[in-house]
Write an enzyme that holds these catalytic residues in place. Structure first.
Site, short mmCIF file in Angstrom:
data_model
loop_
_atom_site.label_atom_id
_atom_site.label_comp_id
_atom_site.label_asym_id
_atom_site.label_seq_id
_atom_site.Cartn_x
_atom_site.Cartn_y
_atom_site.Cartn_z
CG ASP A 216 -1.71 1.30 1.41
OD1 ASP A 216 -2.25 1.64 0.14
OD2 ASP A 216 -1.99 1.73 2.51
CG ASP B 117 -1.53 2.18 6.91
OD1 ASP B 117 -1.84 2.04 5.90
OD2 ASP B 117 -1.54 3.39 7.21
CG ASP C 194 -3.77 -1.70 2.99
OD1 ASP C 194 -3.97 -1.51 1.76
OD2 ASP C 194 -3.29 -0.93 3.67
#
Length: 1286
Positions: free
Chosen positions: A547, A1003, A1007
């Site tokens: 990410d 995080d 995700d």
């Protein structure tokens, strides 16, 4: 302004207390959209500005009902508490209906507190192709499908307020007692054994032990044969029992907590476990919510309460919840509370709640804004009162307590393959023994009474003389011989390997957790290992899917630039004056100080305080007013008595203000508005107060339409003191420009703003567009009517609320745009470059705009100047197919199965990407858009950049292969504007089509699906809560720690576990083959020269400890060398530590060593009178010494613990042999005491060790001299450097 009144007029103060007609928050409360199926996922990072529009929670502004107009619909309606549904549903559409794999991806997001029910944008705009899709084409998220029939089709749950007996008259509701443990005292033994025997190897050893209990097959003592299996089962059972005991203790602590429950008109303490549905509970500040409750009243007169959901979804920011104004008023007046709540049946969706309440003859809807869930904490509110609707195991927190999907190590899969080969060897040896024994019996059938090993009758005198002995006839003897051989050779399949691997992984985890180099001092978070099964996979990662926001960047937003009325500000951001130097916003009597410093643009500050007229003054004021008002952040004020502002003009007290918000973007925007003089310092359910340059401006909040990923914007309807009503809107540029007013006068502002947005995006800034317009009385009345209908609807509520928002979010006047910087984390560029040198591909999957993602990619060295960028942006399936085919054709990329043999593809060992032959490349520009003609290319490496809209069509079966071929030919892949399911889809694309191991790192909750799909999932302890951490296998504080985790610990773990498996195979096989050679020399009789205890203790005590210690402590290279030379990580890619070739080499070496260890003692003592038990004692000691010396030859790092384990194990073996030979009841009584007196005994052991290990020693010498590996070369360099230092 259509009213012509000054926007900031503070006149008509009497309007401050005037109730607003229909004063409620118009929110995007979710409901099921028709009878179709929808996918629920969580919004985060969908684009660079969407997070700025997210709310702290579900915020509502309530006003007291008007005292007049009782006959009009606006006043007759039931005033709802403004349920803003932060997460909303929408159809996740795909052009082909058969997307079942995406359903799986979505379902994974719901595990481990991951009911991520915020919708995600899949495409930038709705295309005609999408509009034509049928309802059957929509992806369904099975686990969070809540149909409206839960309220009326199915029987709803009836909750009678303060009447638990009537509520549960049929005893169908559970109590509030929870149980997270797996076992009870009664079920522990059978259930734990049942779970353990899911391992096939345990069933194998159970069968072996059962066979040994039969008299004809009792090769070992019946008790001794059970010891290995019982030991393994006992160790695992003790571990599981201890873990479950801790769960029981935690459950007891939780269930025995006290809460105040309304009983006989008084609030009395009651254990949590005794609370029942329908009871009224009072919760005080800082206390934890014991069950799911609908709020009835709060200490705030407007019914507002603040909660923290850290224990539920991991997010630390405060969220707002509301009690219905009608009920809250009755609670505050001390009236008796009674009523009926019809709510949906228990479900696991923590972001949705549908119910109706009947109270004092009125009926009104309830939503997620009116319920507080078990596990949340009450903050900034003195007390709340609520009625229990779900208790115990039916609460949403308990329904969401599913564990992450279990993952299995790749090496463990390879180990199972070799175990099959060992099983084949085992049955071959058993077949040879049984066949040989049958032939021997046939040959000597007339001599069985005089030859050893087999007897038909007893010869000894006494009562047994003449009786039949252990002879069952040739056919049965052959069968019994086969089964007995399996028992004798059983440790060929090493049962001890399973528990050894668990202990080694546990030790490796300890050292990873204690690694101070992976401790993040800024957040105080250390490394976490949440899975013990895949440590070694960290040493074989080929693909990293990352990410961007919060993973590569800090997710700490700083306001940098602003485009106001077409003018760009913030290029230099100088400090304006002493007030702003100290971040004191405001020029009047009240001063506010921000906790964090924010630089301001002096030109913009001057403009805001200039006495000008027209748009030059109005636009900047409306711009910052929108930033201060269009949000759901919560201001927190602390008086600052130690302020440094001591000038005479700052004589008044200075108060420090901070903001709590779910999104860092929102906090940054509100803080920026405060820095420029627009300080939001008070928020209630019905109004907000903003300090505008020292003057308090009270704004009545008539409604708030929170952000949802269909609209991609949020808006607030406010009434000014002069009764002017405006709608203030902010959102993503892709959704805002289409709803602006068509005014020729504003064309230059629009074009200038668009130009500024492009500039901001190219710098990697997160952008947001701000607009507003006046509402006429007719428009306001129409909006209120539509909102009343939408908010009380039990069907299609989300659609109706979006339509309601759309009725006022139109014909807007463009005010400007904002740009927020999300800085890169420390060490990210260096980490990415190091990982690339290690042969790992790093792909970035983000929801940001394409320009922003490219800019971040350049700044973190993911994209380099020499790369050829291929950009794929398609709006239909056919267009995407054409773009992919064209890109492959222009770069000469073909599917591996269809390649022309004359086209050579080379595997770059350093960068691990497919080099495209120079003849196949025809472009020279640095960036190439698929579909454009007339450009040429060089031999530069490729970078693929693709957006989520294209992935909607590409992630189909017939296009996935095209994308796969193109993607693996590129060194870098950057996916923009992707949804969580698409992130999981990209991971699955590589995972299912290659043998390479994948790692996903993120995080946020968006995700989770990617983290759980990858072979290894890593969570970052960041700003977006802890859902990613809770779903991950490993967790850390910063992205840069990934370099050390993979290159150091991953390499060590892989080398250790690989060697551990091979060594365990060798250690057991050499012992079994030694027994095999002996059986061949004893008429295939399956007799043993070793005692039962020696055979049992060989794997359990004699040789187990050194294996565990080396598996935890050994290091082939230091961490400095591994970090200095990242290419050494390629040993894992090449499977150097464990592969089929090494297995066969080890087995050949094992065969040689077993022959040596058997025949050297036989030949040495051939002419002696030594008995078989003495020979067995010699073999026992010799094989232990041999395998430990074998291990010592391969140890790279000797420490004190290693010396103690290796040499101590030999000493322990001698001690055990001496003890066992001291018992007269054993046949080997006192044998070793005679042997150790003879020099021949010691020379025999020495000769065995030298001759057995000589071929291995010579092989290692030749290999290191003539064909050394990278690791061997690095080790030599490391040794030489240490010698130079000395």
């Amino acid at each position: 302004m259509t009213t012509g009144d000054p926007l900031l007029s503070l006149g008509d103060r009497s309007s401050f207390d005037r109730p607003s007609i229909g004063s409620t928050y118009a929110t995007s409360a979710s409901s099921l959209l028709e009878d179709s199926e929808y996918c629920l996922t969580r919004t985060s990072d969908v684009n660079d500005s969407e997070e700025a529009t997210r709310s702290v929670g579900d915020t509502n502004c309530l006003e007291k009902p008007p005292s007049k107009f009782s006959t009009c619909r606006a006043s007759r309606k039931h005033f709802s508490s403004a349920e803003s549904q932060f997460f909303s549903q929408f159809p996740l559409e795909f052009p082909i209906p058969d997307r079942r794999r995406l359903v799986t991806w979505g379902a994974m997001e719901l595990q481990n507190f991951n009911s991520d029910s915020a919708a995600f944008e899949i495409s930038r705009a709705t295309t005609p192709e999408q509009e034509k899709l049928s309802k059957s084409q929509r992806v369904c998220h099975k686990s969070v499908q809540f149909e409206d029939n839960q309220l009326h089709g199915k029987s709803p749950r009836l909750i009678y307020i303060d009447d638990p007996r009537r509520t549960n008259d049929k005893y169908e509701f559970t109590g509030n007692e929870i149980r997270t443990s797996k076992y009870t005292l009664i079920t522990f033994l059978p259930k734990n054994i049942f779970i353990q025997f899911h391992r096939v190897a345990y069933l194998y050893f159970l069968g072996i032990a059962a066979l040994n209990q039969l008299p004809p097959l009792a090769v070992f003592g019946r008790a001794a044969s059970l010891i290995p299996l019982l030991l393994v089962l006992s160790v695992t059972a003790i571990k599981d029992g201890y873990e479950d005991w801790r769960r029981h203790r935690s459950d007891q602590h939780e269930n025995n907590r006290d809460a105040l429950v309304l009983q006989s008109g008084k609030y009395l303490a009651k254990k949590w476990k005794n609370i029942q549905a329908g009871e009224v509970v009072k919760i005080c500040a800082e206390e934890t919510i014991p069950c799911d409750m609908v709020l009835l009243g709060t200490s705030d007169s407007s019914g507002i309460a603040y909660i923290q959901t850290m224990n539920l979804d991991g997010e630390s920011n405060l969220k707002t919840r509301y009690a219905r104004q009608e009920v809250a008023s009755a609670v505050s007046e001390g009236c008796e509370i009674s009523g009926l709540i019809r709510c949906e049946q228990p479900n696991r969706n923590i972001y949705e709640f549908h119910a109706n309440m009947e109270f004092q003859g009125n009926k009104f809807p309830l939503s997620q804004s009116n319920i507080v869930l078990r596990g949340c904490q009450l903050k900034n509110t003195d007390w709340v009162i609520g009625v229990v609707v779900y208790a115990g195991q039916e609460t949403k927190a308990m329904l969401n307590s599913a564990a992450s999907p279990s993952k299995r190590s790749r090496l463990e899969g390879y180990m199972n393959r070799e175990t099959i080969w060992l099983s084949v060897f085992l049955f071959v040896m058993c077949f040879v023994v049984s066949l040989g024994m049958g032939l021997w019996l046939i040959r000597h059938k007339d001599q069985l009474d005089t030859l050893p090993y087999y007897r038909k009758i007893y010869f000894n005198k006494g009562r047994d003389n003449g009786k039949k002995y252990k002879y069952y006839g040739i056919p049965l003897e052959i069968l019994f011989s086969f089964l007995s051989s399996i028992i004798v050779f059983q440790i060929m399949i090493p049962i001890s390997l399973y528990i050894t691997m668990e202990l080694v992984r546990l030790g490796q985890t300890f050292f990873m957790i204690e690694d101070k180099h992976m401790f993040d001092s800024s957040s105080g978070s250390g490394f976490q290992c949440r899975s013990l099964n895949i440590n070694e996979d960290l040493g074989q990662i080929r693909y990293i899917f990352s990410d961007k926001t919060g993973t590569l960047t800090e997710n700490k937003m700083e306001f940098q630039r602003a485009s106001v009325n077409g003018i760009n500000y913030g290029t230099s951001l100088p400090v304006a004056d002493p007030l702003h130097e100290k971040n004191v916003a405001g020029l009047g009597k009240r001063k506010w100080k921000l906790k964090s410093e924010i630089a301001v643009d002096s030109d913009l500050v001057e403009l805001l305080h200039r006495d000008s007229s027209g748009d030059e003054r109005i636009a900047p004021h409306e711009f910052f007013l929108t930033l201060a008002a269009c949000n759901t952040v919560i201001p927190t004020i602390d008086q600052d008595t130690s302020s440094s502002c001591t000038e005479s003009e700052l004589h008044d007290k200075v108060e420090t203000i901070s903001y709590q918000g779910e999104s860092p973007d929102e906090q940054a925007l509100v803080a920026a508005a405060s820095a420029y003089g627009y300080t939001l310092f008070e928020r209630t359910s019905g109004h907000i107060v903003i300090d505008v340059n020292g003057e308090n401006l009270r704004l009545d909040v008539l409604g708030l339409h929170e952000f949802d990923s269909v609209r991609k914007r949020m808006s607030v309807v406010i009434r000014f003191p002069n009764n002017a009503v405006k709608v203030l809107v902010k959102g993503a540029d892709t959704s805002m420009f289409s709803i602006l007013a068509d005014s020729g006068m504003d064309d230059h502002v629009r074009s200038a703003t668009q130009k500024h947005l492009s500039e901001y995006s190219s710098q990697g800034l997160r952008t947001l567009v701000v607009a507003a317009r006046d509402l006429t009385g007719e428009e306001l009345q129409q909006w209120q009517y539509m909102y009343e209908d939408a908010s009380t609807s039990l069907t299609d509520r989300a659609i109706k609320l979006r339509q309601t928002a759309g009725s006022i979010e139109c014909k807007l006047k463009l005010l400007g745009a904002t740009a927020i910087e999300d800085k890169l984390q420390d060490g990210v560029p260096e980490a990415i470059e190091c990982l690339r040198q290690a042969g790992i591909k790093v792909w970035v999957l983000t929801g940001d705009k394409q320009e922003t993602a490219i800019s971040i990619g350049v700044s973190c060295k993911l994209l380099t100047a020499d790369m050829q960028q291929i950009i794929i942006n398609g709006n239909s399936e056919d267009e995407c197919r054409n773009l992919l085919v064209e890109a492959k054709a222009k770069y000469g990329i073909k599917s591996p199965t269809k390649q022309n043999h004359s086209l050579k593809w080379k595997k770059n060992a350093e960068n691990d990407y497919l080099e495209v032959p120079g003849s196949a490349k025809s472009f020279s520009v640095q960036q190439w858009y698929a579909g454009k003609k007339g450009v040429t290319a060089t031999t530069a490496p490729l970078a693929l950049i693709i957006d989520g809209n294209s992935l909607v069509y590409i992630l189909e079966k017939d296009l996935e292969s095209e994308l796969f071929d193109l993607a693996i030919s590129c060194r870098v892949v950057l996916c923009c504007r992707v949804a969580p399911l698409q992130k999981a889809g990209i991971v699955d694309l590589i995972k299912t089509r290659t043998e390479d191991l994948t790692l996903a790192i993120g995080d946020g909750a968006n995700d989770v699906s990617m983290i759980q799909m990858a072979d290894v999932g890593v969570g970052i302890c960041g700003q977006e809560g802890r859902q990613a951490v809770m779903a991950s296998d490993f967790a850390m504080g910063q992205f840069r720690f990934l370099k050390r985790l993979l290159l150091v610990h991953g390499h060590w773990n892989y080398q250790r576990i690989g060697y551990l498996i091979l060594y365990n195979f060798y250690r057991n096989a050499v012992f079994v083959l030694m027994l095999f050679w002996y059986i061949l020399c004893t008429a295939f009789s399956t007799t043993s020269a070793l005692t039962d205890w020696s055979s049992v203790l060989y794997s359990v005590i004699y040789t187990s400890v050194p294996t565990i210690v080396v598996g935890i402590m050994d290091q082939d290279l230091s961490h400095r060398t591994l970090l200095k030379y990242p290419r050494l990580y390629g040993a894992g890619h090449r499977h150097e530590a464990y592969n089929l070739q090494l297995f066969w080499i080890t087995m050949i070496d094992t065969l040689w060593q077993s022959l040596v260890i058997f025949y050297i003692p036989v030949l040495t003592y051939k002419e002696s009178t030594i008995d078989i038990w003495s020979m067995g004692s010699l073999w026992t000691v010799a094989v232990v010494i041999l395998v430990n010396m074998h291990l010592a030859m391969d140890i790279q790092r000797w420490v004190v613990v290693t010396h103690v384990a290796v040499w101590g194990s030999i000493v322990i073996t001698y001690g055990c042999v001496l003890i066992l030979d001291s018992f007269p009841m054993f046949p080997n009584y006192w044998t070793v005491y005679h042997l150790v007196k003879s020099p021949k005994y010691w020379l025999t052991i020495l000769l065995i060790t030298i001759v057995a290990l000589l071929p291995r020693f010579l092989f290692k010498v030749v290999q290191e001299i003539f064909c050394p590996s990278d690791i061997q070369i690095a080790r030599e360099a490391e040794v030489l450097s240490k010698q130079d230092e000395i």
